[in-house]
Design an enzyme around this catalytic site. Structure first.
Site, mmCIF file in Angstrom:
data_model
loop_
_atom_site.group_PDB
_atom_site.id
_atom_site.type_symbol
_atom_site.label_atom_id
_atom_site.label_comp_id
_atom_site.label_asym_id
_atom_site.label_seq_id
_atom_site.Cartn_x
_atom_site.Cartn_y
_atom_site.Cartn_z
ATOM 1 N N TYR A 54 98.540 37.780 -8.733
ATOM 2 C CA TYR A 54 98.907 38.084 -7.345
ATOM 3 C C TYR A 54 97.669 38.096 -6.444
ATOM 4 O O TYR A 54 97.662 37.527 -5.356
ATOM 5 C CB TYR A 54 99.615 39.444 -7.311
ATOM 6 C CG TYR A 54 100.069 39.889 -5.941
ATOM 7 C CD1 TYR A 54 101.227 39.360 -5.375
ATOM 8 C CD2 TYR A 54 99.367 40.859 -5.228
ATOM 9 C CE1 TYR A 54 101.658 39.778 -4.130
ATOM 10 C CE2 TYR A 54 99.793 41.281 -3.983
ATOM 11 C CZ TYR A 54 100.939 40.734 -3.433
ATOM 12 O OH TYR A 54 101.373 41.146 -2.191
ATOM 13 N N ASP A 113 97.130 53.700 -15.878
ATOM 14 C CA ASP A 113 96.902 54.190 -14.518
ATOM 15 C C ASP A 113 96.679 53.072 -13.506
ATOM 16 O O ASP A 113 96.805 53.283 -12.310
ATOM 17 C CB ASP A 113 95.651 55.095 -14.483
ATOM 18 C CG ASP A 113 95.981 56.554 -14.749
ATOM 19 O OD1 ASP A 113 97.132 56.956 -14.483
ATOM 20 O OD2 ASP A 113 95.088 57.285 -15.219
#
Length: 328
Positions: free
Chosen positions: A144, A278
């Protein structure tokens, strides 16, 4: 001359926020619609922007003088990690088609929406507009991020070769009404809102993925929409601009989860699943250029914006983008 503003991805989080601002701000005001101005909020139902023929057809239908390009294949950290090539390829196709159609149809101006994930993983903080290409992006959203970086490269190339007024905005983490709450694809705030809602409804534990320690700057979608309207009117520089609250406004995932619990009036058990990734620990961005260019801007206080977002989700749960509720 009549102005036609085409918003790609017009039914997503930011598209809906733009529609809200354009419909509710007074006509002719700083962030309101102008006389002789038409806004078109296009969705994927209006055409698959991965396909050049369908993209051209959209431009031929609406003849936009201005484009706010929000359409993208997006997802949270887990989806980005799983589908790197899909995120890279689909977004490259979408962006290339939208920009090239704007050039061939002589569109006056295009503002594309990037993301702070375009920045290098190993970089000196705070992030600013000059650091985009100074190293590899974080591995978790590699596909992305590279696709979004290429928009900046293309903007400069179109400007240099053809004189096009193409630019881009880099918002920090966006949240607000009409977000994507699908637990497989959602970003942190909508995912936590949905999880907390289900925990309260089913009388189960509210479990937050990860340690709760990562820090983010969050921007309310209605505030961001106003900043895009300002860019449409005032910002004509090919160089991108970060749209964000100040870097001192960083919040931890735990602080966000606590605020959601308060907004949702959740009183059940609450814990962190530290086996979950995370993602990037923090990526503070400077809004110095924005404030220098724009002057002051009144951001909505986080808790107030979060309350509005939670209220919207509860009231619109049956129609919100929640994924497969049966499996939830």
């Amino acid at each position: 001359m009549a102005t036609v503003v085409l918003v790609t991805g017009g039914t997503g989080l930011l598209g809906k926020a733009l529609e809200h601002i354009i419909e509710t701000e007074p006509v002719g005001s700083k962030f309101g619609k102008r006389p002789n101005e038409t806004w078109i909020f296009a969705s994927s139902a209006d055409g698959d922007l991965r396909d050049p023929a369908q993209t051209n057809k959209l431009y031929e239908k609406y003849k936009p003088t201005h484009v706010i390009h929000l359409a993208a294949l997006v997802g949270g950290v887990y989806k980005n990690m799983k589908y790197k090539l899909t995120f890279l390829r689909d977004n490259i196709l979408i962006n290339d088609n939208v920009l090239h159609a704007a050039y061939t149809h002589k569109t006056v101006k295009v503002i594309s929406c990037l993301s702070t994930c375009v920045f290098p993983d190993k970089v000196e903080y705070p992030l600013d507009e000059n650091k985009i290409h100074n190293g590899l992006p974080h591995e978790s959203n590699f596909g992305y991020a590279h696709a979004k970086r290429m928009v900046d490269v293309q903007n400069h190339a179109y400007k240099e070769e053809f004189g096009c007024n193409f630019t881009s905005a880099i918002p920090t983490s966006i949240f607000g009404p009409h977000d994507n709450y699908d637990l497989e694809a959602a970003h942190v705030i909508p995912a936590l809102i949905h999880r907390c809602y289900l925990a309260k409804k089913n009388n189960t534990s509210f479990i937050v993925g990860g340690t709760g320690k990562p820090l983010r700057q969050f921007i309310f979608s209605y505030d961001l929409a106003k900043l895009f309207v300002w860019m449409l009117r005032e910002y004509d520089d090919v160089e991108p601009i970060i749209l964000s609250v100040a870097e001192e406004e960083e919040l931890s995932v735990k602080e966000v989860a606590d605020a959601i619990i308060k907004a949702m009036a959740f009183e059940g058990h609450y814990s962190f699943d530290t086996t979950k990734a995370d993602g990037q620990f923090r990526k503070p961005a400077s809004n110095k250029k924005l404030i220098e260019r724009m002057g002051s801007f009144q951001f909505t206080p986080f808790e107030q914006a979060l309350d509005m977002s939670v209220k919207w989700f509860i009231e619109n749960y049956d129609t919100a983008r929640t994924g497969n509720k049966k499996a939830a």
